[in-house]
Design a protein around this motif. Structure first.
Motif, PDB file in Angstrom:
ATOM      1  N   SER A 168      33.245 -12.437  23.262  1.00 25.53           N
ATOM      2  CA  SER A 168      33.909 -11.656  22.220  1.00 25.53           C
ATOM      3  C   SER A 168      35.014 -10.790  22.813  1.00 25.53           C
ATOM      4  CB  SER A 168      32.894 -10.765  21.508  1.00 25.53           C
ATOM      5  OG  SER A 168      32.457  -9.728  22.365  1.00 25.53           O
ATOM      6  N   ALA A 169      35.832 -10.227  21.933  1.00 25.62           N
ATOM      7  CA  ALA A 169      36.898  -9.320  22.381  1.00 25.62           C
ATOM      8  C   ALA A 169      36.294  -8.109  23.075  1.00 25.62           C
ATOM      9  CB  ALA A 169      37.751  -8.895  21.188  1.00 25.62           C
TER      10      ALA A 169
ATOM     11  N   LYS B 236      35.168  -8.817  26.644  1.00 30.97           N
ATOM     12  CA  LYS B 236      36.292  -8.869  27.589  1.00 30.97           C
ATOM     13  C   LYS B 236      36.836  -7.473  27.893  1.00 30.97           C
ATOM     14  CE  LYS B 236      37.445 -13.517  26.009  1.00 30.97           C
ATOM     15  NZ  LYS B 236      38.391 -14.367  25.258  1.00 30.97           N
ATOM     16  N   GLU B 237      36.829  -6.587  26.902  1.00 30.79           N
ATOM     17  CA  GLU B 237      37.261  -5.211  27.140  1.00 30.79           C
ATOM     18  C   GLU B 237      36.306  -4.499  28.078  1.00 30.79           C
ATOM     19  OE1 GLU B 237      37.427  -3.994  23.090  1.00 30.79           O
ATOM     20  OE2 GLU B 237      39.594  -4.269  22.928  1.00 30.79           O
TER      21      GLU B 237
END
Length: 478
Positions: free
Chosen positions: A146-147, A150-151
């Motif tokens: 998911s975003a 990755k963050e």
């Protein structure tokens, strides 16, 4: 060459010194670097008295001018000039370690300042070479799909690749959903990732639990925030006129004027790596009988582990329970926080992460006696996510009402405070915040109910997690 250890740090259990911004650490580092620049100049000029003049009260109490001059002349100045220097680390927003290059030897100098920015720690040691950052990526449960995955990876990976870090657990509550991530190892070399139930020291996050206890007993009518502490202390202690205006509220929001640490703690510490272990009620009351305040109560924010210890001692007296019993009965059991306690049971000890100091070496987990309310709790990411959610959405029961009371602003001058909670700004967004640290752990907890966002970080390394936490907030609050 044998080096005399002529002054050493009195223990602290917190990273927080100014909560109006989470970048207070950088400001304190600037101050420490400025004093170091003077030390280096006076050292190379062989001006022992000038260096001594930079010392604070504790420094000078521990060592006379004549003794310092003798040490400087006999042990330090014969090394000749400091030919090069660099900052190695700045731990707990208090202790700077500098690498010093002399003609024939390389040493390191540990330096810390007191509240008046005078030398409080000044210790020459053999230089310890910190190994390079890890070359192989440490293991993680982060699937990076998911975003948010990755963050988190982008923020956490630099921290975890440092040579001195070992394991990390992260909990994120965003838009009602809880996600956890684990990195590294519970013990160096064991190849076992932490889990969301791995138990860590949480250090000064403990103080928020102590203030929930205060709020609970306030709501029960057993105490008032405005009560003077002398109302609950033995007569022999209460007669100290300096304590007359200190209230329970001022203990909780760090405006009591009490010192950060009692000055008889260091002298009675039987284990330098476990400094709070044998500091008991007798020693505490002995200190309070004659102590002086650093400021008028209620006028200035001045972080105090001592103050929170006194608060917990008073609450134990009122309730007839130990600190751990109060936490269990009022908070942990009602919230089903099964891994949160002062003492880890034998059955759960294998689930507790080993802890590592600022140089990456294994050290002791801390034990506490009378000052337990300032930093003794151990917990897991799962439990602290339950705690964060209970703070974000307080229930209508007794515990929920106590939690809600801890969020009321009680001070808003040089810091913005609830009861124990610091209100900080991260890119213009306010968060209720606390962090913590021992010689071998670092922790971070922040939440904002309106943003429906909370972040919890637990590390089994002394390497500060504040930057990781605030960077995650910045990315996730958008």
């Amino acid at each position: 060459m044998k080096l005399t250890r002529f002054f050493y740090l009195y223990p602290i259990v917190t990273f927080v010194f100014c909560s109006s911004t989470v970048f207070a650490q950088s400001l304190q580092q600037v101050k420490t670097d400025s004093v170091f620049a003077l030390v280096q100049r006076f050292f190379n000029a062989k001006q022992a008295d000038s260096i001594y003049a930079l010392g604070g009260d504790r420094f000078k109490k521990a060592l006379s001018r004549e003794s310092f001059r003798s040490i400087a002349d006999q042990q330090l100045f014969p090394m000749n000039d400091i030919k090069g220097s660099s900052l190695i680390s700045f731990v707990n927003n208090n202790v700077a370690t500098y690498k010093l290059i002399f003609e024939a030897v390389t040493l390191q100098l540990q330096m810390g300042l007191d509240q008046n920015n005078k030398l409080d720690l000044f210790l020459f040691q053999p230089f310890t070479q910190v190994t390079d950052d890890k070359l192989t990526p440490v293991s993680t449960t982060n699937k990076m799909i998911s975003a948010m995955d990755k963050e988190v990876e982008a923020v956490v990976r630099p921290y975890m690749q440092k040579a001195v870090t070992v394991g990390l657990s992260i909990g994120i509550l965003k838009d009602g959903q809880i996600t956890t991530y684990n990195y590294g190892e519970t013990a160096r070399g064991n190849k076992q990732l932490p889990t969301s139930n791995t138990i860590f020291e949480i250090g000064s996050i403990t103080k928020t639990f102590t203030s929930v206890l205060l709020a609970y007993y306030v709501n029960e009518g057993k105490v008032k925030l405005t009560d003077p502490i002398t109302k609950y202390l033995p007569d022999s202690v209460a007669k100290n006129p300096a304590l007359k205006q200190v209230t329970l509220e001022s203990l909780s929001n760090h405006t009591s004027g009490l010192a950060r640490i009692p000055d008889n703690l260091e002298a009675n510490a039987t284990d330098a790596l476990n400094p709070y272990k044998n500091y008991n009620k007798q020693l505490l009351f002995s200190y309070l009988k004659t102590c002086k305040l650093n400021s008028q109560p209620g006028e200035r924010y001045d972080y105090s582990n001592l103050g929170m210890g006194v608060l917990g001692t008073i609450l134990s007296h009122i309730s007839g329970k130990t600190f751990e019993q109060m936490v269990a009965d009022v908070i942990a059991k009602p919230l089903n926080m099964q891994g949160t306690a002062q003492y880890v049971s034998v059955a759960k000890q294998t689930n507790m992460a080993n802890v590592y100091n600022a140089t990456g070496n294994v050290t002791e987990a801390w034990d506490f006696d009378v000052l337990a309310p300032c930093g003794a709790l151990r917990s897991s990411v799962n439990d602290l996510m339950i705690y964060a959610k209970a703070n974000m959405i307080p229930a209508s029961d007794k515990l929920g009402k106590a939690i809600e009371l801890t969020h009321h602003i009680t001070f808003n001058k040089d810091a913005k405070m609830g009861l124990a909670w610091h209100i900080i700004l991260v890119d213009g967004i306010e968060y209720y915040f606390h962090n913590g640290g021992t010689y071998g752990s670092s922790s971070f907890l922040a939440f904002n109910s309106q943003k429906n966002l909370a972040v919890v970080i637990l590390s089994n390394s002394a390497e500060n997690t504040d930057l990781v936490g605030t960077e995650l907030l910045k990315k996730l609050q958008l």
